[in-house]
Design an enzyme around this catalytic site. Structure first.
Site, PDB file in Angstrom:
ATOM      1  N   HIS A 115       0.834  -1.204   0.000  1.00 46.75           N
ATOM      2  CA  HIS A 115       0.000   0.000   0.000  1.00 46.75           C
ATOM      3  C   HIS A 115       0.867   1.252   0.000  1.00 46.75           C
ATOM      4  O   HIS A 115       0.597   2.203  -0.757  1.00 46.75           O
ATOM      5  CB  HIS A 115      -0.914  -0.004   1.223  1.00 46.75           C
ATOM      6  CG  HIS A 115      -1.692   1.270   1.398  1.00 46.75           C
ATOM      7  ND1 HIS A 115      -2.904   1.499   0.777  1.00 46.75           N
ATOM      8  CD2 HIS A 115      -1.415   2.393   2.120  1.00 46.75           C
ATOM      9  CE1 HIS A 115      -3.347   2.697   1.110  1.00 46.75           C
ATOM     10  NE2 HIS A 115      -2.461   3.260   1.923  1.00 46.75           N
ATOM     11  N   GLU A 116       1.895   1.273   0.838  1.00 48.88           N
ATOM     12  CA  GLU A 116       2.785   2.436   0.871  1.00 48.88           C
ATOM     13  C   GLU A 116       3.532   2.587  -0.444  1.00 48.88           C
ATOM     14  O   GLU A 116       3.786   3.717  -0.898  1.00 48.88           O
ATOM     15  CB  GLU A 116       3.758   2.330   2.055  1.00 48.88           C
ATOM     16  CG  GLU A 116       3.090   2.311   3.424  1.00 48.88           C
ATOM     17  CD  GLU A 116       2.144   3.488   3.639  1.00 48.88           C
ATOM     18  OE1 GLU A 116       2.392   4.569   3.071  1.00 48.88           O
ATOM     19  OE2 GLU A 116       1.151   3.322   4.372  1.00 48.88           O
ATOM     20  N   HIS A 123       1.563   4.561  -2.851  1.00 49.18           N
ATOM     21  CA  HIS A 123       1.719   6.011  -2.767  1.00 49.18           C
ATOM     22  C   HIS A 123       2.968   6.475  -3.514  1.00 49.18           C
ATOM     23  O   HIS A 123       2.958   7.528  -4.158  1.00 49.18           O
ATOM     24  CB  HIS A 123       1.807   6.441  -1.303  1.00 49.18           C
ATOM     25  CG  HIS A 123       0.513   6.343  -0.565  1.00 49.18           C
ATOM     26  ND1 HIS A 123      -0.674   6.872  -1.047  1.00 49.18           N
ATOM     27  CD2 HIS A 123       0.190   5.770   0.637  1.00 49.18           C
ATOM     28  CE1 HIS A 123      -1.651   6.647  -0.186  1.00 49.18           C
ATOM     29  NE2 HIS A 123      -1.148   5.967   0.839  1.00 49.18           N
TER      30      HIS A 123
END
Length: 235
Positions: free
Chosen positions: A104-105, A108
């Site tokens: 998920h990071e 980004h």
């Protein structure tokens, strides 16, 4: 409605109660879901840090550094210095939950690399929002102190509205990052289908905390508008 106000009961407090309940449920859900899948080891045995590095490399991103950060679920990506920080429970863990959070990071970082518009907007307004959200209550308090000054209170509410806007812009940023993460984990084979399903549950639960935060902010703004709008009508 006057009947309830006469007895000291303000229906607007229901908005605060609703937001508190929603936030508590969201926090419980993310903690319980993460706890469940943090005990399930992925078949390939990659750590969160290793999975993150693989994902970045697969997307041609070589200028983002990965570091270990203290805390529980303090994982984040900083676009200013291009540092992806993974928490104690993610960096060295081989669990499905850890890999999902790490991915998920990375989502980004990928958003930043490709110029994803909502992320760019959020990063641009973040400094202004931080200042405005801090000053909003000062202006509202000053408005009350100086005898319900509509100008000061209105300025405070407008400033708080910027914080609400920030929360709303955050939603597509977080959902998009999770979507990218799950697609990469599935297509790359880093997680098998049943493992990807587990990671999806973790990220979906985490996303609900952002939904709860945005809803809380909207309800708080609504309460401010209704409260001070009603008092202005009473004057």
């Amino acid at each position: 409605m006057g009947y309830y106000y006469y007895y000291g009961f303000d229906p607007l407090y229901f908005l605060i109660l609703i937001s508190v309940v929603i936030a508590m449920v969201a926090q419980y859900k993310v903690k319980s879901t993460y706890s469940k899948y943090s005990r399930v080891r992925s078949d390939l045995g990659l750590t969160g840090a290793q999975a993150a590095q693989k994902i970045l490399n697969m997307n041609g991103i070589y200028d983002v550094s990965i570091q270990h950060i203290a805390g529980d679920l303090t994982d984040n990506y900083n676009p200013r210095n291009k540092v992806l920080s993974l928490s104690d429970a993610v960096y060295n863990s081989t669990s499905i939950a850890a890999i999902g959070v790490a991915a998920h990071e990375c989502g980004h970082a990928i958003q930043h690399d490709v110029g994803y518009a909502p992320l760019l907007i959020r990063n641009t307004i973040a400094p202004v929002v931080n200042i405005a959200s801090s000053l909003s209550w000062i202006f509202i308090a000053a408005g009350l102190f100086f005898g319900m000054s509509p100008t000061l209170i209105d300025v405070g509410i407008i400033m708080f509205s910027l914080a609400v806007l920030f929360e709303l812009i955050t939603l597509p940023v977080e959902f998009n990052a999770s979507g990218r993460a799950l697609t990469i984990l599935s297509d790359s084979g880093m997680l098998y289908p049943d493992e990807t399903a587990g990671a999806k549950k973790v990220l979906s639960a985490a996303a609900m905390t952002y939904v709860a935060s945005a809803l809380t902010a909207v309800l708080q703004l609504l309460r401010l508008i209704m409260l001070f709008g009603r008092r202005s009508d009473d004057r």
